[in-house]
Design a protein around this motif. Structure first.
Motif, mmCIF file in Angstrom:
data_model
loop_
_atom_site.group_PDB
_atom_site.id
_atom_site.type_symbol
_atom_site.label_atom_id
_atom_site.label_comp_id
_atom_site.label_asym_id
_atom_site.label_seq_id
_atom_site.Cartn_x
_atom_site.Cartn_y
_atom_site.Cartn_z
ATOM 1 N N ALA A 266 0.862 -1.188 0.000
ATOM 2 C CA ALA A 266 0.000 0.000 0.000
ATOM 3 C C ALA A 266 0.896 1.234 0.000
ATOM 4 N N GLU A 267 1.103 1.796 -1.156
ATOM 5 C CA GLU A 267 1.997 2.954 -1.278
ATOM 6 C C GLU A 267 1.470 4.140 -0.479
ATOM 7 N N GLY A 268 2.364 4.756 0.295
ATOM 8 C CA GLY A 268 2.018 5.961 1.034
ATOM 9 C C GLY A 268 1.242 5.733 2.310
ATOM 10 N N HIS A 269 0.976 4.472 2.665
ATOM 11 C CA HIS A 269 0.183 4.175 3.856
ATOM 12 C C HIS A 269 1.081 3.716 5.002
ATOM 13 N N ASN A 270 0.775 4.219 6.199
ATOM 14 C CA ASN A 270 1.484 3.735 7.376
ATOM 15 C C ASN A 270 0.711 2.568 8.002
ATOM 16 N N HIS A 271 1.182 2.121 9.143
ATOM 17 C CA HIS A 271 0.633 0.935 9.802
ATOM 18 C C HIS A 271 -0.856 1.072 10.107
ATOM 19 N N PHE A 272 -1.300 2.263 10.400
ATOM 20 C CA PHE A 272 -2.695 2.475 10.784
ATOM 21 C C PHE A 272 -3.559 2.870 9.584
ATOM 22 N N GLU A 273 -2.981 3.605 8.663
ATOM 23 C CA GLU A 273 -3.757 4.046 7.504
ATOM 24 C C GLU A 273 -4.219 2.874 6.649
ATOM 25 N N ILE A 274 -3.413 1.839 6.542
ATOM 26 C CA ILE A 274 -3.802 0.703 5.705
ATOM 27 C C ILE A 274 -5.066 0.030 6.236
ATOM 28 N N SER A 275 -5.243 0.028 7.553
ATOM 29 C CA SER A 275 -6.427 -0.629 8.115
ATOM 30 C C SER A 275 -7.715 0.083 7.724
ATOM 31 N N ARG A 276 -7.641 1.390 7.558
ATOM 32 C CA ARG A 276 -8.847 2.142 7.199
ATOM 33 C C ARG A 276 -9.379 1.742 5.835
ATOM 34 N N THR A 277 -8.506 1.255 4.957
ATOM 35 C CA THR A 277 -8.962 0.895 3.609
ATOM 36 C C THR A 277 -9.877 -0.322 3.612
ATOM 37 N N LEU A 278 -9.922 -1.059 4.724
ATOM 38 C CA LEU A 278 -10.869 -2.174 4.822
ATOM 39 C C LEU A 278 -12.296 -1.659 4.933
ATOM 40 N N GLY A 279 -12.466 -0.482 5.498
ATOM 41 C CA GLY A 279 -13.793 0.077 5.695
ATOM 42 C C GLY A 279 -14.236 1.042 4.613
ATOM 43 N N GLU A 280 -13.460 1.137 3.551
ATOM 44 C CA GLU A 280 -13.783 2.054 2.455
ATOM 45 C C GLU A 280 -14.198 1.261 1.227
ATOM 46 N N SER A 281 -15.417 1.468 0.756
ATOM 47 C CA SER A 281 -15.843 0.813 -0.471
ATOM 48 C C SER A 281 -14.881 1.239 -1.567
ATOM 49 N N GLY A 282 -14.197 0.339 -2.168
ATOM 50 C CA GLY A 282 -13.174 0.694 -3.143
ATOM 51 C C GLY A 282 -11.788 0.831 -2.536
ATOM 52 N N GLY A 283 -11.671 0.724 -1.214
ATOM 53 C CA GLY A 283 -10.370 0.778 -0.558
ATOM 54 C C GLY A 283 -9.552 -0.472 -0.839
ATOM 55 N N LEU A 284 -8.253 -0.389 -0.642
ATOM 56 C CA LEU A 284 -7.355 -1.474 -1.012
ATOM 57 C C LEU A 284 -7.721 -2.797 -0.339
ATOM 58 N N LEU A 285 -7.775 -2.828 0.990
ATOM 59 C CA LEU A 285 -8.068 -4.087 1.680
ATOM 60 C C LEU A 285 -9.496 -4.549 1.419
ATOM 61 N N PHE A 286 -10.424 -3.622 1.306
ATOM 62 C CA PHE A 286 -11.812 -3.985 0.977
ATOM 63 C C PHE A 286 -11.853 -4.724 -0.355
ATOM 64 N N CYS A 287 -11.183 -4.191 -1.364
ATOM 65 C CA CYS A 287 -11.210 -4.799 -2.694
ATOM 66 C C CYS A 287 -10.515 -6.162 -2.693
ATOM 67 N N ILE A 288 -9.442 -6.299 -1.908
ATOM 68 C CA ILE A 288 -8.751 -7.582 -1.834
ATOM 69 C C ILE A 288 -9.669 -8.628 -1.218
ATOM 70 N N ALA A 289 -10.359 -8.259 -0.146
ATOM 71 C CA ALA A 289 -11.281 -9.201 0.516
ATOM 72 C C ALA A 289 -12.417 -9.592 -0.423
ATOM 73 N N MET A 290 -12.944 -8.640 -1.153
ATOM 74 C CA MET A 290 -14.032 -8.934 -2.087
ATOM 75 C C MET A 290 -13.554 -9.872 -3.191
ATOM 76 N N ARG A 291 -12.342 -9.638 -3.674
ATOM 77 C CA ARG A 291 -11.797 -10.496 -4.717
ATOM 78 C C ARG A 291 -11.576 -11.915 -4.205
ATOM 79 N N ALA A 292 -11.102 -12.015 -2.959
ATOM 80 C CA ALA A 292 -10.858 -13.338 -2.374
ATOM 81 C C ALA A 292 -12.151 -14.121 -2.229
ATOM 82 N N LEU A 293 -13.250 -13.444 -1.950
ATOM 83 C CA LEU A 293 -14.538 -14.132 -1.799
ATOM 84 C C LEU A 293 -15.035 -14.694 -3.135
ATOM 85 N N GLN A 294 -14.626 -14.080 -4.236
ATOM 86 C CA GLN A 294 -15.123 -14.482 -5.538
ATOM 87 C C GLN A 294 -14.298 -15.588 -6.179
ATOM 88 N N HIS A 295 -13.082 -15.810 -5.693
ATOM 89 C CA HIS A 295 -12.202 -16.820 -6.298
ATOM 90 C C HIS A 295 -12.487 -18.203 -5.733
#
Length: 295
Positions: A266-295
């Motif tokens: 996650a470019e430009g993200h620190n240890h805490f900022e990356i976690s917020r992307t799980l709660g953002e529709s379209g965020g990095l971790l959110f999109c990874i989790a959604m992709r994992a559910l579809q595979h």
């Protein structure tokens, strides 16, 4: 004095782990020193989680005998929906389920059930107890999937920080509560430590108090043969040196062991900022989790 003589006269650094002296190792396990917005994001965990509880229907269940062994389940209201299980961080001694529902709204809006798996932490429990609690919680969810209404075949487990370690350890530790191989579709571990040797040699060792046998048993990187699901290992470019090393080393070990692993930076993200992307529709971790559910 000649510069070469001066350099030779300086005391050599005393390395305690790899090329870390004690001060540098301790600093690398103090994420807040590298993230000036840490307090603000931790406060956001709580406010966003409370808001999720206010706006969404939530059922709370006990999966064990102790008061903190609880699961909060936010349903998308769609029978047979996939499930994301979230295991929070907090250095194995902070945060709880009321800090950990911040991603519930994003997943529920996408038609995904979201479970917050809580557990006791230091000083009420030791790290080995926490690993077994996470195993027990995952097992309880899978055994009760029909009653709870989600699809047991599409379950992704997500952990951040010490929660990432607990997820990886839950999937690799040989305990009576072990997770049945193949029962989890995928795991997403963000900003975790996967070999506890360095952790124990840092200042955190004073409260973790693990024996050599426990360090070995609960270091996921040492037991990759037991891992039976694809893994995504994520980390931020602004993490500490040691946490970046933990992520890249874990991913490399997974690949060397023949396991399916994806490394995400996650470019430009620190240890805490990356976690917020799980709660953002379209965020990095959110999109990874959604992709994992579809595979």
């Amino acid at each position: 004095m000649h510069p070469r003589e001066e350099a030779m006269s300086r005391p050599k650094p005393e390395y305690v782990f790899l090329d870390y002296d004690q001060a540098r190792l301790d600093l690398n396990y103090t994420q807040s020193a590298w993230a000036p917005n840490a307090d603000a994001i931790i406060a956001w965990y709580r406010s966003a989680s409370i808001a999720a509880h206010e706006r969404l229907a939530c059922r709370s269940f006990a999966y064990g005998e102790t008061p903190l062994e609880r699961i909060d389940l936010f349903s998308a209201g769609r029978p047979g929906a996939p499930l994301v299980v979230y295991v929070h961080g907090g250095a194995w001694r902070m945060l709880d389920r009321m800090d950990s529902a911040f991603a519930a709204e994003a997943f529920v809006a996408a038609g995904i059930d979201f479970a917050v798996l809580d557990f006791a932490s230091i000083p009420d429990a030791r790290l080995p107890d926490m690993v077994r609690q996470v195993q027990r919680g995952i097992g309880w969810l899978l055994r009760n999937s029909a009653e709870l209404g989600f699809d047991s075949v599409r379950v992704v487990v997500v952990g951040h920080s010490s929660g990432a370690h607990l997820v990886a350890a839950a999937l690799t530790a040989d305990t009576p509560e072990h997770v049945i191989p193949g029962s989890v579709r995928a795991a997403l571990c963000a900003s975790g430590a996967y070999d506890l040797q360095g952790t124990m040699l840092s200042a955190r060792g004073a409260y973790l108090q693990l024996s050599a046998a426990e360090i070995d048993a609960f270091s996921p990187i040492r037991h990759l043969s037991r891992l039976a699901c694809p893994m995504v290992v994520a980390y931020g470019s602004a993490e500490t040196d040691e946490y970046r090393r933990q992520a890249t080393t874990f991913h490399a070990a997974l690949r060397a062991a023949g396991k399916q692993s994806e490394l995400v930076l996650a470019e430009g993200h620190n240890h805490f900022e990356i976690s917020r992307t799980l709660g953002e529709s379209g965020g990095l971790l959110f999109c990874i989790a959604m992709r994992a559910l579809q595979h």
